[in-house]
Design a protein around this motif. Structure first.
Motif, PDB file in Angstrom:
ATOM      1  N   UNK A  57      10.089 -28.113  31.098  1.00 12.00           N
ATOM      2  CA  UNK A  57       9.919 -27.659  29.715  1.00 12.00           C
ATOM      3  C   UNK A  57       8.990 -26.451  29.647  1.00 12.00           C
ATOM      4  N   UNK A  58       7.927 -26.450  30.459  1.00  6.81           N
ATOM      5  CA  UNK A  58       7.002 -25.321  30.468  1.00  6.81           C
ATOM      6  C   UNK A  58       7.689 -24.057  31.000  1.00  6.81           C
ATOM      7  N   UNK A  59       8.467 -24.223  32.065  1.00 11.65           N
ATOM      8  CA  UNK A  59       9.205 -23.073  32.604  1.00 11.65           C
ATOM      9  C   UNK A  59      10.202 -22.538  31.583  1.00 11.65           C
ATOM     10  N   UNK A 100       0.866 -11.224  11.351  1.00 12.24           N
ATOM     11  CA  UNK A 100       1.451 -12.460  10.827  1.00 12.24           C
ATOM     12  C   UNK A 100       2.884 -12.638  11.311  1.00 12.24           C
ATOM     13  N   UNK A 101       3.628 -11.542  11.317  1.00 10.83           N
ATOM     14  CA  UNK A 101       5.021 -11.632  11.761  1.00 10.83           C
ATOM     15  C   UNK A 101       5.089 -12.001  13.252  1.00 10.83           C
ATOM     16  N   UNK A 102       4.177 -11.466  14.050  1.00 11.99           N
ATOM     17  CA  UNK A 102       4.147 -11.813  15.471  1.00 11.99           C
ATOM     18  C   UNK A 102       3.890 -13.309  15.658  1.00 11.99           C
ATOM     19  N   UNK A 103       2.909 -13.829  14.954  1.00  9.06           N
ATOM     20  CA  UNK A 103       2.568 -15.248  15.093  1.00  9.06           C
ATOM     21  C   UNK A 103       3.708 -16.121  14.587  1.00  9.06           C
ATOM     22  N   UNK A 104       4.394 -15.684  13.523  1.00  9.24           N
ATOM     23  CA  UNK A 104       5.541 -16.458  13.011  1.00  9.24           C
ATOM     24  C   UNK A 104       6.668 -16.505  14.045  1.00  9.24           C
ATOM     25  N   UNK A 105       6.919 -15.396  14.718  1.00  8.18           N
ATOM     26  CA  UNK A 105       7.963 -15.372  15.740  1.00  8.18           C
ATOM     27  C   UNK A 105       7.630 -16.370  16.854  1.00  8.18           C
ATOM     28  N   UNK A 106       6.397 -16.371  17.285  1.00  8.94           N
ATOM     29  CA  UNK A 106       5.976 -17.304  18.337  1.00  8.94           C
ATOM     30  C   UNK A 106       6.000 -18.736  17.824  1.00  8.94           C
ATOM     31  N   UNK A 107       5.567 -18.942  16.572  1.00 10.42           N
ATOM     32  CA  UNK A 107       5.584 -20.282  15.998  1.00 10.42           C
ATOM     33  C   UNK A 107       6.982 -20.844  15.875  1.00 10.42           C
ATOM     34  N   UNK A 108       7.959 -19.989  15.583  1.00  7.10           N
ATOM     35  CA  UNK A 108       9.328 -20.469  15.475  1.00  7.10           C
ATOM     36  C   UNK A 108       9.852 -21.039  16.780  1.00  7.10           C
ATOM     37  N   UNK A 109       9.333 -20.542  17.909  1.00  6.83           N
ATOM     38  CA  UNK A 109       9.762 -21.045  19.214  1.00  6.83           C
ATOM     39  C   UNK A 109       8.986 -22.304  19.592  1.00  6.83           C
ATOM     40  N   UNK A 110       7.672 -22.271  19.417  1.00 12.51           N
ATOM     41  CA  UNK A 110       6.857 -23.430  19.804  1.00 12.51           C
ATOM     42  C   UNK A 110       7.078 -24.624  18.884  1.00 12.51           C
ATOM     43  N   UNK A 111       7.577 -24.387  17.673  1.00 14.44           N
ATOM     44  CA  UNK A 111       7.802 -25.491  16.740  1.00 14.44           C
ATOM     45  C   UNK A 111       8.877 -26.446  17.229  1.00 14.44           C
ATOM     46  N   UNK A 112       9.719 -26.007  18.154  1.00 20.82           N
ATOM     47  CA  UNK A 112      10.809 -26.863  18.643  1.00 20.82           C
ATOM     48  C   UNK A 112      10.343 -27.849  19.713  1.00 20.82           C
ATOM     49  N   UNK A 113       9.103 -27.739  20.176  1.00 23.16           N
ATOM     50  CA  UNK A 113       8.597 -28.615  21.229  1.00 23.16           C
ATOM     51  C   UNK A 113       7.694 -29.701  20.655  1.00 23.16           C
ATOM     52  N   UNK A 119      -0.304 -32.583  13.069  1.00 26.73           N
ATOM     53  CA  UNK A 119      -0.735 -33.477  14.141  1.00 26.73           C
ATOM     54  C   UNK A 119      -0.541 -32.863  15.529  1.00 26.73           C
ATOM     55  N   UNK A 120       0.107 -31.729  15.601  1.00 23.57           N
ATOM     56  CA  UNK A 120       0.304 -31.085  16.895  1.00 23.57           C
ATOM     57  C   UNK A 120      -0.833 -30.135  17.253  1.00 23.57           C
ATOM     58  N   UNK A 121      -1.710 -29.849  16.324  1.00 16.77           N
ATOM     59  CA  UNK A 121      -2.855 -28.993  16.641  1.00 16.77           C
ATOM     60  C   UNK A 121      -3.945 -29.865  17.267  1.00 16.77           C
ATOM     61  N   UNK A 122      -4.219 -29.629  18.539  1.00 18.70           N
ATOM     62  CA  UNK A 122      -5.218 -30.443  19.227  1.00 18.70           C
ATOM     63  C   UNK A 122      -6.628 -29.940  18.970  1.00 18.70           C
ATOM     64  N   UNK A 123      -6.804 -28.630  18.854  1.00 17.95           N
ATOM     65  CA  UNK A 123      -8.125 -28.067  18.591  1.00 17.95           C
ATOM     66  C   UNK A 123      -7.983 -26.611  18.156  1.00 17.95           C
ATOM     67  N   UNK A 124      -8.931 -26.189  17.347  1.00 21.17           N
ATOM     68  CA  UNK A 124      -9.027 -24.802  16.904  1.00 21.17           C
ATOM     69  C   UNK A 124     -10.464 -24.385  17.183  1.00 21.17           C
ATOM     70  N   UNK A 125     -10.639 -23.437  18.102  1.00 20.70           N
ATOM     71  CA  UNK A 125     -11.969 -23.137  18.626  1.00 20.70           C
ATOM     72  C   UNK A 125     -12.280 -21.649  18.499  1.00 20.70           C
ATOM     73  N   UNK A 126     -13.519 -21.361  18.167  1.00 14.43           N
ATOM     74  CA  UNK A 126     -14.016 -19.988  18.198  1.00 14.43           C
ATOM     75  C   UNK A 126     -14.837 -19.786  19.457  1.00 14.43           C
TER      76      UNK A 126
END
Length: 302
Positions: free
Chosen positions: A140-142, A199-212, A258-265
């Motif tokens: 899945x990672x590959x 924002x558009x860049x992050x949305x594009x990436x989010x659309x892919x990661x949302x399927x996992x 529930x999929x966000x494990x941590x948000x860190x600065x």
């Protein structure tokens, strides 16, 4: 008595004195040639052992392992294991030119560890289950990394800013980093307000990661700059606020909370360029898709 002695015949014996040996043929030449050939092969082996790297030495060890040869048919020719051919790079380092070495094609070496592991798993179904989940996670990672790279090529929005997107696999999972560039920041100066293109860049990436099903960690990073003296707002707060801004955009694309494990600065504690702490690329958002097994078996997800 005299008469009898005269009647005896006189016997004359001829004795040849020993001389030099006769011609023995050329057998000694054959033996000597074999000896010279063996010595040449021996010194060649010593030379190879001296100039070869670790992988080449392992290949030689496999080649001369007794269990690695098998007799086939009437020819009696042994088949070496994988690694029998000597790497040309090792020879090139020694002589300055690559010397090809020909030989029979190598065959695959039996994976004794895998066979042993399979036998252990047969007795321990739980271990077998965990190994299958681990293999599925790696696949899945590959697949995620390949999908992201392909998406960058296919999406005009991502392709336009591909020099700001870094993708790599780590022991923790697949890390996607969006960085600033000189004259092209993701956030308004000293704030957590994203520019529209970011924002558009992050949305594009989010659309892919949302399927996992994997959880996601988000980290915010700043450069080595600082706020004015006496300010209560520092890079620690700024990096945390920027990470939260990225989280909100990912949530809009369908990534459940529930999929966000941590948000860190992270402030400027982990610069991308440690020797150039003020470089724009040190200001970045890291989205880490964690390497963890799915909750259910593959066959159950239908």
């Amino acid at each position: 008595m005299a008469k009898n002695d005269e009647a005896r015949p006189i016997i004359i014996k001829k004795v040849k004195k020993g001389g030099g040996g006769g011609h023995h043929g050329g057998a000694w030449k054959v033996a000597y040639a074999d000896f010279v050939t063996a010595m040449m092969a021996f010194f060649m082996l010593l030379w190879l052992l001296n100039v070869s790297d670790k992988e080449t030495l392992e290949g030689l060890a496999d080649y001369f392992t007794p269990s690695s040869a098998s007799v086939s048919g009437k020819s009696g020719a042994g088949k070496p294991l994988a690694g029998a051919s000597i790497a040309a790079s090792g020879l090139a380092n020694a002589s300055g030119s690559i010397t090809p070495i020909s030989g029979p094609p190598p065959t695959s070496k039996p994976d004794q560890n895998r066979d042993s592991k399979a036998a252990d798993n047969a007795e321990n179904p739980q271990a077998d289950f965990e190994d299958k989940l681990k293999d599925e996670t790696n696949e899945a990672m590959n697949a995620l990394e390949e999908t992201l790279r392909q998406a960058i090529q296919d999406s005009p929005e991502l392709a336009q800013h591909k020099d700001q997107i870094l993708i790599e696999q780590t022991p923790e999972g697949v890390r996607i980093q969006i960085t600033d560039k000189d004259g092209r920041s993701m956030f308004e100066p000293a704030t957590a307000n994203l520019y529209n293109y970011a924002k558009r860049l992050i949305r594009e990436i989010g659309g892919i990661t949302a399927t996992l099903p994997n959880r996601i960690a988000i980290l915010g990073h700043t450069d080595g700059g600082s706020f004015g003296a006496g300010s209560d707002y520092t890079n620690w707060e700024l990096s945390a606020d920027r990470a939260n801004s990225a989280r909100r955009v990912l949530a809009e694309t369908g990534v459940s909370s529930d999929r966000f494990s941590e948000v860190i600065g992270k402030s400027s504690s982990e610069p991308l360029y440690p020797n150039q702490i003020m470089r724009a690329e040190n200001r970045r958002i890291s989205i880490l898709v964690l390497r963890e097994a799915p909750v259910v078996l593959p066959n159950a997800r239908r």
